[in-house]
Design a protein around this motif. Structure first.
Motif, PDB file in Angstrom:
ATOM      1  N   GLY A  36      14.887 -30.575 -44.413  1.00 56.96           N
ATOM      2  CA  GLY A  36      15.129 -29.142 -44.446  1.00 56.96           C
ATOM      3  C   GLY A  36      16.501 -28.801 -43.917  1.00 56.96           C
ATOM      4  N   THR A  37      17.281 -29.807 -43.631  1.00 50.93           N
ATOM      5  CA  THR A  37      18.640 -29.653 -43.120  1.00 50.93           C
ATOM      6  C   THR A  37      19.371 -30.953 -43.417  1.00 50.93           C
ATOM      7  OG1 THR A  37      19.963 -29.215 -41.127  1.00 50.93           O
ATOM      8  CG2 THR A  37      17.986 -30.528 -40.837  1.00 50.93           C
ATOM      9  N   ALA A  38      20.675 -30.945 -43.302  1.00 51.67           N
ATOM     10  CA  ALA A  38      21.435 -32.175 -43.524  1.00 51.67           C
ATOM     11  C   ALA A  38      21.202 -33.138 -42.367  1.00 51.67           C
ATOM     12  CB  ALA A  38      22.921 -31.866 -43.645  1.00 51.67           C
ATOM     13  N   GLY A  39      21.197 -34.429 -42.676  1.00 52.11           N
ATOM     14  CA  GLY A  39      21.023 -35.439 -41.643  1.00 52.11           C
ATOM     15  C   GLY A  39      22.015 -36.568 -41.810  1.00 52.11           C
ATOM     16  N   PHE A  40      22.150 -37.367 -40.774  1.00 50.12           N
ATOM     17  CA  PHE A  40      23.047 -38.519 -40.871  1.00 50.12           C
ATOM     18  C   PHE A  40      22.498 -39.675 -40.057  1.00 50.12           C
ATOM     19  CE2 PHE A  40      24.531 -36.695 -36.898  1.00 50.12           C
ATOM     20  CZ  PHE A  40      24.851 -37.802 -36.134  1.00 50.12           C
ATOM     21  N   VAL A  65      28.456 -44.995 -41.882  1.00 52.58           N
ATOM     22  CA  VAL A  65      27.808 -43.695 -41.736  1.00 52.58           C
ATOM     23  C   VAL A  65      27.186 -43.322 -43.071  1.00 52.58           C
ATOM     24  CG1 VAL A  65      28.103 -41.235 -41.248  1.00 52.58           C
ATOM     25  CG2 VAL A  65      29.452 -42.919 -39.993  1.00 52.58           C
ATOM     26  N   ALA A  66      25.938 -42.867 -43.034  1.00 54.79           N
ATOM     27  CA  ALA A  66      25.265 -42.349 -44.222  1.00 54.79           C
ATOM     28  C   ALA A  66      24.914 -40.892 -43.961  1.00 54.79           C
ATOM     29  CB  ALA A  66      24.006 -43.149 -44.536  1.00 54.79           C
ATOM     30  N   LEU A  67      25.440 -40.015 -44.783  1.00 56.09           N
ATOM     31  CA  LEU A  67      25.172 -38.582 -44.676  1.00 56.09           C
ATOM     32  C   LEU A  67      24.270 -38.171 -45.829  1.00 56.09           C
ATOM     33  CD1 LEU A  67      25.867 -35.741 -43.452  1.00 56.09           C
ATOM     34  CD2 LEU A  67      27.768 -35.661 -45.081  1.00 56.09           C
ATOM     35  N   LEU A  68      23.205 -37.420 -45.524  1.00 58.25           N
ATOM     36  CA  LEU A  68      22.286 -36.901 -46.540  1.00 58.25           C
ATOM     37  C   LEU A  68      22.381 -35.377 -46.511  1.00 58.25           C
ATOM     38  CD1 LEU A  68      20.755 -39.577 -45.069  1.00 58.25           C
ATOM     39  CD2 LEU A  68      19.333 -39.197 -47.095  1.00 58.25           C
ATOM     40  N   PRO A  69      23.291 -34.804 -47.295  1.00 58.76           N
ATOM     41  CA  PRO A  69      23.583 -33.374 -47.196  1.00 58.76           C
ATOM     42  C   PRO A  69      22.403 -32.453 -47.467  1.00 58.76           C
ATOM     43  CG  PRO A  69      25.345 -34.507 -48.356  1.00 58.76           C
ATOM     44  CD  PRO A  69      24.228 -35.483 -48.207  1.00 58.76           C
ATOM     45  N   GLN A  70      21.509 -32.850 -48.383  1.00 55.75           N
ATOM     46  CA  GLN A  70      20.349 -32.003 -48.675  1.00 55.75           C
ATOM     47  C   GLN A  70      19.095 -32.451 -47.922  1.00 55.75           C
ATOM     48  OE1 GLN A  70      22.206 -33.094 -51.781  1.00 55.75           O
ATOM     49  NE2 GLN A  70      23.440 -31.339 -51.157  1.00 55.75           N
ATOM     50  N   GLY A  71      19.238 -33.408 -47.024  1.00 55.11           N
ATOM     51  CA  GLY A  71      18.099 -33.849 -46.232  1.00 55.11           C
ATOM     52  C   GLY A  71      17.002 -34.499 -47.048  1.00 55.11           C
ATOM     53  N   GLU A  72      17.375 -35.278 -48.067  1.00 55.97           N
ATOM     54  CA  GLU A  72      16.391 -35.917 -48.938  1.00 55.97           C
ATOM     55  C   GLU A  72      15.467 -36.852 -48.146  1.00 55.97           C
ATOM     56  OE1 GLU A  72      15.916 -35.330 -52.014  1.00 55.97           O
ATOM     57  OE2 GLU A  72      17.704 -34.223 -52.596  1.00 55.97           O
ATOM     58  N   PRO A  73      14.191 -36.966 -48.558  1.00 55.06           N
ATOM     59  CA  PRO A  73      13.318 -37.967 -47.940  1.00 55.06           C
ATOM     60  C   PRO A  73      13.928 -39.361 -48.142  1.00 55.06           C
ATOM     61  CG  PRO A  73      12.069 -36.493 -49.363  1.00 55.06           C
ATOM     62  CD  PRO A  73      13.515 -36.215 -49.619  1.00 55.06           C
ATOM     63  N   HIS A  74      13.809 -40.218 -47.137  1.00 54.67           N
ATOM     64  CA  HIS A  74      14.426 -41.535 -47.255  1.00 54.67           C
ATOM     65  C   HIS A  74      13.767 -42.518 -46.293  1.00 54.67           C
ATOM     66  CE1 HIS A  74      16.554 -39.326 -44.099  1.00 54.67           C
ATOM     67  NE2 HIS A  74      16.866 -40.485 -43.557  1.00 54.67           N
ATOM     68  N   HIS A  75      14.076 -43.793 -46.511  1.00 58.37           N
ATOM     69  CA  HIS A  75      13.564 -44.863 -45.666  1.00 58.37           C
ATOM     70  C   HIS A  75      14.735 -45.634 -45.062  1.00 58.37           C
ATOM     71  CE1 HIS A  75       9.594 -45.141 -48.206  1.00 58.37           C
ATOM     72  NE2 HIS A  75       9.676 -44.049 -47.494  1.00 58.37           N
ATOM     73  N   ASP A 121      22.814 -21.723 -40.937  1.00 59.07           N
ATOM     74  CA  ASP A 121      22.091 -20.489 -41.223  1.00 59.07           C
ATOM     75  C   ASP A 121      21.663 -20.346 -42.672  1.00 59.07           C
ATOM     76  OD1 ASP A 121      22.498 -19.572 -38.539  1.00 59.07           O
ATOM     77  OD2 ASP A 121      24.570 -19.163 -39.094  1.00 59.07           O
ATOM     78  N   HIS A 122      21.750 -21.411 -43.456  1.00 62.13           N
ATOM     79  CA  HIS A 122      21.257 -21.420 -44.826  1.00 62.13           C
ATOM     80  C   HIS A 122      20.362 -22.641 -44.976  1.00 62.13           C
ATOM     81  CE1 HIS A 122      24.947 -19.087 -45.074  1.00 62.13           C
ATOM     82  NE2 HIS A 122      24.685 -18.728 -46.312  1.00 62.13           N
ATOM     83  N   ASP A 123      19.581 -22.684 -46.078  1.00 64.94           N
ATOM     84  CA  ASP A 123      18.974 -23.964 -46.377  1.00 64.94           C
ATOM     85  C   ASP A 123      19.996 -24.786 -47.152  1.00 64.94           C
ATOM     86  OD1 ASP A 123      18.755 -23.574 -49.229  1.00 64.94           O
ATOM     87  OD2 ASP A 123      16.964 -22.362 -48.880  1.00 64.94           O
ATOM     88  N   ALA A 124      19.747 -26.086 -47.257  1.00 64.45           N
ATOM     89  CA  ALA A 124      20.758 -26.987 -47.801  1.00 64.45           C
ATOM     90  C   ALA A 124      21.153 -26.644 -49.232  1.00 64.45           C
ATOM     91  CB  ALA A 124      20.253 -28.435 -47.729  1.00 64.45           C
ATOM     92  N   SER A 125      20.201 -26.117 -50.017  1.00 62.48           N
ATOM     93  CA  SER A 125      20.505 -25.812 -51.409  1.00 62.48           C
ATOM     94  C   SER A 125      21.436 -24.621 -51.546  1.00 62.48           C
ATOM     95  CB  SER A 125      19.215 -25.540 -52.180  1.00 62.48           C
ATOM     96  OG  SER A 125      18.566 -24.383 -51.674  1.00 62.48           O
ATOM     97  N   GLN A 126      21.552 -23.795 -50.487  1.00 63.44           N
ATOM     98  CA  GLN A 126      22.398 -22.613 -50.531  1.00 63.44           C
ATOM     99  C   GLN A 126      23.656 -22.747 -49.699  1.00 63.44           C
ATOM    100  OE1 GLN A 126      19.667 -19.584 -49.156  1.00 63.44           O
ATOM    101  NE2 GLN A 126      18.890 -19.180 -51.206  1.00 63.44           N
ATOM    102  N   HIS A 127      23.713 -23.747 -48.827  1.00 62.26           N
ATOM    103  CA  HIS A 127      24.872 -23.856 -47.958  1.00 62.26           C
ATOM    104  C   HIS A 127      26.122 -24.139 -48.789  1.00 62.26           C
ATOM    105  CE1 HIS A 127      27.614 -25.273 -44.869  1.00 62.26           C
ATOM    106  NE2 HIS A 127      26.843 -24.658 -44.006  1.00 62.26           N
ATOM    107  N   PRO A 128      27.203 -23.390 -48.567  1.00 59.24           N
ATOM    108  CA  PRO A 128      28.388 -23.533 -49.425  1.00 59.24           C
ATOM    109  C   PRO A 128      29.073 -24.888 -49.343  1.00 59.24           C
ATOM    110  CG  PRO A 128      28.810 -22.047 -47.573  1.00 59.24           C
ATOM    111  CD  PRO A 128      27.347 -22.297 -47.593  1.00 59.24           C
ATOM    112  N   VAL A 129      28.866 -25.634 -48.268  1.00 60.92           N
ATOM    113  CA  VAL A 129      29.431 -26.983 -48.190  1.00 60.92           C
ATOM    114  C   VAL A 129      28.421 -28.004 -48.707  1.00 60.92           C
ATOM    115  CG1 VAL A 129      30.354 -28.782 -46.684  1.00 60.92           C
ATOM    116  CG2 VAL A 129      30.898 -26.388 -46.227  1.00 60.92           C
TER     117      VAL A 129
END
Length: 316
Positions: A36-40, A65-75, A121-129
């Motif tokens: 529900g947010t970006a993670g790394f 470093v692995a960045l997951l901007p949309q917070g996708e499920p992962h292992h 202050d946005h969800d990942a699908s709306q965040h401008p970055v």
């Protein structure tokens, strides 16, 4: 004008250090649900494998470093085929220690992974970055520039210290890490354009379109037109409109509207200014026009947006 910095500030973007995983050998796996947010994940020691749906497994080694901007499920796992146990189950079986480390035990070479997220202050699908980025950005530590390598080493070190302020330092370093990872990703546009699809982020690299973006962020309240923007960056109107849409993906005035509404959102959350004053401050000539534009972007009028934002508990 630092457009990237301005956008991050306007959306309340900040890094949060979550926990660390420590495991030994290859017989471990950790499943993480959609954030529900970006993670790394920063690989502080050893190696592991990252698996994201519909993508081949990626091996991560120390310094990566692995960045997951949309917070996708992962292992995260010790081998490409290793089954993953949900994080909540692992945490219940191996409570996080006072040092902030979830130690999974095992035998063999050690892997230590620093995990964090980014609140905004946005969800990942709306965040401008974040919405302009691919599902996964993998920056190999050995290929990173010296500045990013320095941040990676310092963050890996601060995340294990128990000195006063270490977690605060680590949290601030995550902010710097994010910007450095974005810079590294943008650099790939030179050699692999498909890895950096059209967006305002990649458009920053173009001298004239990047200058137009800076003008809109620096003075969104100005009565900009396509003609005035083109004139200020020394382009003809047709050429400017065509190149802007090609590089950014939207028209100049559509982008300007997003800039204004993002700034207005921050002012609604963080100040007590009247809605009409905020609308005027970001470039709207009437409260009605402002409310209509705001509702088109957020799905609710500015007054209701403010009430709901203020009703949220701090830190959510």
């Amino acid at each position: 004008m630092d457009v990237l910095g301005e956008v991050l500030a306007a959306t309340g973007f900040k890094g949060v250090l979550l926990a660390q995983l420590r495991a030994r050998g290859s017989g471990w796996g950790c499943g993480l649900e959609r954030l529900g947010t970006a993670g790394f994940h920063l690989i502080a020691e050893g190696t592991c494998w990252l698996r994201v749906a519909e993508q081949p497994p990626r091996q991560l080694v120390s310094g990566d470093v692995a960045l997951l901007p949309q917070g996708e499920p992962h292992h995260l796992a010790g081998s490409p085929e290793q089954a993953a146990v949900p994080y909540a189950e692992l945490e219940a079986a191996h409570p996080v220690g006072r040092d902030g480390i979830l130690d999974l035990g095992g035998h063999g070479p050690v892997a230590r992974i620093v995990c964090g997220k980014f609140d905004y202050d946005h969800d990942a699908s709306q965040h401008p970055v974040l919405s302009a980025l691919p599902a996964v950005i993998h920056v190999p530590g050995m290929s990173a520039d010296p500045e990013l390598q320095g941040i990676i080493r310092l963050l890996a070190l601060e995340s294990t210290r128990e000195r006063p302020g270490s977690r605060a330092v680590a949290a601030r370093l995550t902010d710097v890490l994010f910007v450095q990872v974005i810079r590294a990703w943008l650099d790939t546009a030179d050699t692999d354009p498909q890895s950096a699809p059209q967006s305002w982020l990649t458009a920053l690299r173009d001298p004239r379109i990047g200058a137009a973006l800076s003008l809109m962020h620096e003075a969104p309240q100005r009565p900009w037109t396509v003609e005035s923007l083109a004139r200020d960056v020394a382009m003809s109107r047709p050429a400017f409109a065509r190149q802007f849409k090609q590089l950014v993906g939207v028209s100049p005035l559509a982008y300007l509207s997003r800039v204004r509404i993002t700034l207005a959102s921050r002012l609604l959350r963080d100040t007590n200014r009247l809605v009409s004053d905020i609308g005027e401050a970001v470039g709207y000539t009437s409260e009605f026009t402002f409310s209509r534009a705001f509702a088109r972007e957020h799905g609710l009028p500015p007054g209701r947006y403010r009430r709901e934002a203020l009703a949220q508990p701090a830190g959510t």
